[in-house]
Design an enzyme around this catalytic site. Structure first.
Site, mmCIF file in Angstrom:
data_model
loop_
_atom_site.group_PDB
_atom_site.id
_atom_site.type_symbol
_atom_site.label_atom_id
_atom_site.label_comp_id
_atom_site.label_asym_id
_atom_site.label_seq_id
_atom_site.Cartn_x
_atom_site.Cartn_y
_atom_site.Cartn_z
ATOM 1 N N TYR A 1 47.405 44.363 41.704
ATOM 2 C CA TYR A 1 46.827 43.726 42.944
ATOM 3 C C TYR A 1 47.816 43.210 43.555
ATOM 4 O O TYR A 1 48.686 44.094 44.873
ATOM 5 C CB TYR A 1 45.687 42.995 42.727
ATOM 6 C CG TYR A 1 44.874 43.076 44.556
ATOM 7 C CD1 TYR A 1 43.841 43.527 44.627
ATOM 8 C CD2 TYR A 1 45.150 41.599 45.028
ATOM 9 C CE1 TYR A 1 43.061 43.944 45.817
ATOM 10 C CE2 TYR A 1 44.128 41.362 46.548
ATOM 11 C CZ TYR A 1 43.103 42.696 46.991
ATOM 12 O OH TYR A 1 42.235 42.244 47.209
ATOM 13 N N SER B 1 42.058 49.069 46.778
ATOM 14 C CA SER B 1 41.426 48.126 47.859
ATOM 15 C C SER B 1 43.431 47.671 48.157
ATOM 16 O O SER B 1 44.122 48.839 48.609
ATOM 17 C CB SER B 1 41.248 47.159 47.856
ATOM 18 O OG SER B 1 40.539 46.194 49.045
ATOM 19 N N ASP C 1 31.959 53.614 51.935
ATOM 20 C CA ASP C 1 32.955 52.104 52.296
ATOM 21 C C ASP C 1 32.842 51.485 53.089
ATOM 22 O O ASP C 1 33.655 52.636 54.091
ATOM 23 C CB ASP C 1 34.233 52.757 52.128
ATOM 24 C CG ASP C 1 35.440 51.427 51.381
ATOM 25 O OD1 ASP C 1 34.484 51.011 51.753
ATOM 26 O OD2 ASP C 1 36.342 51.006 50.450
ATOM 27 N N HIS D 1 32.375 50.149 48.736
ATOM 28 C CA HIS D 1 34.244 49.445 48.321
ATOM 29 C C HIS D 1 34.045 49.337 46.956
ATOM 30 O O HIS D 1 35.099 49.159 46.002
ATOM 31 C CB HIS D 1 34.225 48.333 49.125
ATOM 32 C CG HIS D 1 36.293 48.002 48.897
ATOM 33 N ND1 HIS D 1 36.176 49.355 49.120
ATOM 34 C CD2 HIS D 1 36.103 46.428 48.632
ATOM 35 C CE1 HIS D 1 38.131 48.448 49.403
ATOM 36 N NE2 HIS D 1 37.718 47.126 48.772
#
Length: 700
Positions: A464, A544, A627, A662
Site C-alpha cells: 500500500y 486505492s 466508487d 471503493h
C-alpha cells in the site's frame, strides 16, 4: 488458448484535444471526457459496456477459472464474527454464516445467551449490494443507530432500531459519510456529522466540503436537528463528535485531510447553553481520547513523540496541563483506551501486534499473551467494564474473537471459526530487505508448506505505502486460494505507512513519494534474487493508493513484472483533488496547484507517464461504477491510455463492477467473482493456472 493483445480488439476510445497549461507545461488530457459520471453520461456508459464486453470475453478463455471459483467459495464458506459491543448488559455483534452477501447484526442478553437477530441487510436488495455499515447501541442497550450503504457508495443513511421490539423507528438522517451516531448518556438522541445535500447530478463526484456536527433528538425530523458545531470560515475542515463514557463531555475532533493532525474542542454537556471550548488548536498534532475521569483526560498523542505516547491532560483550568503517563517507545503506539480502570495500549513491533496493560499512572501491569504472530483489533468498552474483547488474525489464521478479563489477564475464546483448511499447512515468515537507499523494509512471505522453490514460484506481491496505514498480518480466503494454487503471497510494509511512526510515514509522502515506489520495486528484486520467484512469475497487486503504487511502478519498471492488478487506483495525480474525497489526500500527495508539488506529481502520475517503446506486463485494472471515493474516471483514463500505447502484446484490460464502490459493502458473491477473474488472469501470466488447476480442484 487465451487471446493476446494483438488478437484483442479494444473499444475505440475517442481521443480529445484537451490540454491544461500548468507552470509552463501543456499537460495533455485526451480522455478528460471519461471523468464524467457513468450514471449521467450515456457516452461514458457505452464505453464501460464495450470495455466490459472485451474483458469478459477474454476472461472466459482463461483456464482453471471454474476450479479457482470453487476453491474460493469453499474457503469463504466459514462462520465470521465481528467484535462484540456491550451496552446495558447486552452484547451486540455481527455474524456471517459463510456465503451470506452481508453480515447480520445479532444481540445476546447475556454473554453466552441465545442470539437474537436484529438486522439482516441481506433482505434489503436482491443483488445483495445494500450493506449494514456502522452501528452503535445506546448506553442502556435499548436503541441502535445504524447506517445503510447502498451499492458501495460512501454516502450513508442513518436509521434507529428499537432493540426490544425489533422495529425500525421513524428517524432518518441523510447525507452522512464518515460519521455514525454518538449517543447522549440518557439515550434521548445522538450526535452526528453530515455534509450539505449535493446539487442534482453531483452526488457521486462533487468535492466534500462544509461538514457540520448536529444533535438529533429521537422522534423528530432531520430538519429539526440542532447544529452543534461548524467552521464556515474553513470549509475543508471536518468534524466528528464523541460523547465520553460519563456522559459529561462531547469531544469534537476537527481535521482537514488524511493526516493524523487534529484539533480538540470540548463541550460540557452538563451545562445548558454551554458553548464549545477549544482545547488543542492549530491542527499541529494527533490527539485521541483514551478516557477521562471528570475533567482529567488521557490522550494518545504524537506531541514530542513521533511514535506516540500517552499523556494526562487536566482541562479544568484556564489552560490545559499536560502530564506524561506512558513514554514514547521503540515500538509504535497505535492506540489506547481505558477499560476496567486500566490503560490498554496496542503497539506495532516490526508490523506485528503487541498489547500492554498498565495502570492509569502508566505503571506496567502485564503484556497480553496473544495466540501468535499476527494482528489484533478491539480492546474497546466502557471504562468501568471488567471485560473487553479482541480479535486476532494472521495470514493463515482467520479472525478469532477472545474475551479478555481485565483483572486476571486471562483470554478465553468467544467465537472461533471452523475452516476448510489446516493453518499448520502454511508457512509464515518475516524477512527484511534493503531498498534502493539501503533502508530495511519488512516483508512477509507466506506459502504452503513443502512448496518447491527451486525454480521460483509464481508470486503475488502486495503493498500500500501511504496515509500512515500499516500493512500487518491479516487473513484473506483469496490469498489462501492463491497459495493453494501453488503460489507465494508476499506483503511489503513500505515507507509511507505507519509501521514505524511519523518518520516512516513522512519518508514516503509528498516530495518523498518516490521512496515508496523504490521500496516496492526493491521488494520484487529481492524476491527474485532470493530465488522465491522470477521476473516471468511475479505479479503485483494494490488498491486505492496501492493502485497508484502499481500503476507507477509498472511505468518505471515494466520489465520486472509479469502481471499487474491495480484496483480502484488514483491514476491522475494532477486532478485527484477535484472530486469527492480527493481534496483530503493533499496531506500525502501535495497540491497539484503548487509548482513544487506539481513537479513531483507529474513525474510519477500513472496516467501521464505511460510511454511507447517498452513491453508492459499483462494488466487487469479493476474499478466500480459507484466508487465515489476514488472516482472511476481515474481507472478509465489510465486504461484508455494504456490500450492506445505501444507497450507490447500482452492484454491491458479493465473490469468495471456495477452496483459496487471503493470496496466496503461489496457482497460476498461479487468478491468471489472478482477474485476468480484476478487469479485466473494473474495465474495465466505467471504460469500458475494450468499447473494449479488439478491441485486446487481437490482442495487440501
Amino acid at each position: 488458448m487465451p487471446l493476446s493483445a494483438q488478437a484483442l480488439t479494444y473499444p475505440k476510445t475517442e481521443r480529445g484535444t484537451v490540454a491544461d497549461v500548468q507552470f509552463g507545461e501543456a499537460v495533455k488530457d485526451p480522455y478528460r471526457w471519461l471523468e464524467n459520471d457513468v450514471r449521467q453520461d450515456p457516452k461514458v456508459r457505452e464505453w464501460v459496456t464495450a470495455e466490459n464486453a472485451v474483458t469478459d470475453a477474454y476472461l472466459k478463455t482463461l483456464p482453471g477459472r471454474e476450479a479457482i471459483a470453487q476453491r474460493l467459495k469453499a474457503l469463504w464458506n466459514y462462520e465470521r464474527f465481528g467484535l462484540p459491543r456491550k451496552s446495558g448488559g447486552r452484547y451486540f455483534y455481527t455474524r456471517n454464516t459463510g456465503l451470506q452477501n452481508q453480515a447480520v447484526l445479532y444481540v445476546r442478553d447475556t454473554l453466552n445467551g441465545t442470539p437474537r437477530l436484529l438486522i439482516d441487510p441481506n433482505l434489503w436488495a436482491k443483488d445483495g449490494a445494500t450493506a449494514l455499515s456502522d452501528w452503535n447501541p445506546s448506553e442502556d442497550g435499548k436503541r441502535i443507530v445504524y447506517s445503510i450503504q447502498d451499492g458501495g457508495t460512501d454516502w450513508r443513511t442513518l436509521k434507529v432500531l428499537d432493540v426490544d421490539t425489533g422495529k425500525v423507528m421513524t428517524d432518518e438522517i441523510k447525507f452522512v459519510k464518515t460519521s455514525n451516531g454518538s449517543w447522549a448518556k440518557d439515550g434521548s438522541g445522538f450526535y452526528y456529522s453530515r455534509f450539505p445535500e449535493p446539487a442534482a447530478g453531483d452526488t457521486f463526484q462533487a468535492v466534500n466540503l462544509n461538514s457540520k456536527l448536529y444533535f438529533h433528538r429521537l422522534g423528530t425530523p432531520q430538519s429539526a436537528d440542532r447544529l452543534v458545531y461548524e467552521t464556515p470560515a474553513h470549509p475543508k475542515w471536518g468534524h466528528y463528535g464523541s460523547v465520553t463514557d460519563d456522559g459529561r463531555w462531547l469531544v469534537i475532533y476537527t481535521s482537514e485531510g488524511t493526516d493524523s493532525r487534529n484539533d480538540i474542542t470540548l463541550l460540557d454537556l452538563t451545562k445548558p447553553g454551554a458553548t464549545p471550548q477549544p482545547l488543542f488548536t492549530g491542527l499541529k498534532n494527533n490527539w485521541m481520547v483514551a478516557g477521562n475521569e471528570g475533567s482529567d483526560f488521557w490522550f494518545v498523542t504524537d506531541l514530542e513523540a513521533p511514535r506516540l505516547r500517552v499523556v494526562k491532560v487536566a482541562v479544568a483550568g484556564a489552560a490545559p496541563v499536560v502530564t506524561p503517563v506512558i513514554a514514547e517507545d521503540k515500538a509504535t503506539l497505535q492506540g489506547a483506551g481505558i477499560v476496567g480502570g486500566k490503560l490498554v495500549a496496542e503497539y506495532l513491533v516490526d508490523a506485528k501486534s503487541e498489547v500492554r496493560v498498565s495502570g492509569l499512572d502508566g505503571k506496567p501491569v502485564r503484556t497480553v499473551a496473544l495466540p501468535g504472530i499476527g494482528s489484533v483489533a478491539g480492546f474497546g468498552g466502557k471504562q468501568d467494564d471488567s471485560e473487553t474483547f479482541f480479535a486476532f488474525t494472521s495470514f493463515n489464521t482467520p479472525s478469532a474473537i477472545y474475551r479478555y478479563d481485565i483483572a486476571s489477564g486471562k483470554a478465553t475464546p468467544w467465537a472461533m471459526p471452523k475452516v476448510a483448511f489446516d493453518p499448520a499447512n502454511y508457512v509464515v515468515e518475516q524477512r527484511f530487505y534493503p531498498s534502493k537507499d539501503g533502508t530495511k523494509i519488512p516483508l512477509f512471505v507466506v506459502h504452503k508448506k513443502g512448496l518447491n522453490l527451486d525454480k521460483g514460484a509464481p508470486t503475488m506481491l502486495y503493498a500500500y505505502g501511504g496515509f500512515n496505514i500499516s500493512m500487518t498480518p491479516s487473513f484473506s480466503p483469496a490469498n489462501l486460494a492463491w497459495m493453494d494454487m501453488g503460489g507465494v503471497y508476499a506483503q511489503a510494509s513500505l515507507r509511507g505507512g505507519g509501521e514505524y511512526g511519523n518518520a516512516w510515514h513522512d519518508a514516503g509522502r509528498l516530495q518523498n513519494k518516490q521512496n515508496v515506489f523504490d521500496d516496492f520495486i526493491a521488494a520484487g528484486e529481492y524476491l527474485i534474487a532470493q530465488g522465491i520467484t522470477t521476473k516471468g512469475k511475479l505479479a503485483i497487486r494494490g488498491g486505492s493508493n496501492g493502485g497508484l503504487l502499481v500503476g507507477a511502478v509498472v511505468n518505471q519498471r515494466p520489465d520486472l513484472f509479469a502481471a499487474a492488478l491495480p484496483a480502484v487506483g488514483v491514476m491522475d495525480m494532477l486532478r485527484f483533488d477535484r472530486f469527492t474525497a480527493g481534496r483530503y489526500w493533499t496531506d500525502d500527495y501535495g497540491y497539484p496547484s503548487k509548482e513544487a508539488d506539481f513537479r513531483v506529481l507529474r513525474a510519477y502520475s500513472p496516467y501521464h507517464n505511460i510511454a511507447d517503446g517498452k513491453p508492459y506486463p499483462a494488466v487487469l485494472v479493476t474499478t466500480a461504477d459507484t466508487d465515489d471515493r476514488v472516482v472511476p474516471g481515474h481507472s478509465f483514463k489510465y486504461t484508455a491510455t494504456l490500450q492506445a500505447a505501444k507497450v507490447g502484446d500482452k492484454p491491458h484490460l479493465i473490469r468495471i463492477e456495477t452496483r459496487a464502490g471503493h470496496g466496503s459493502g461489496k457482497p460476498t458473491d461479487k468478491i468471489i467473482e472478482e477474485y476468480t477473474d484476478l487469479w485466473a488472469f494473474a495465474g495465466k501470466w505467471t504460469g500458475l493456472t494450468t499447473a494449479a488447476e488439478g491441485a486446487i480442484a481437490g482442495g487440501q
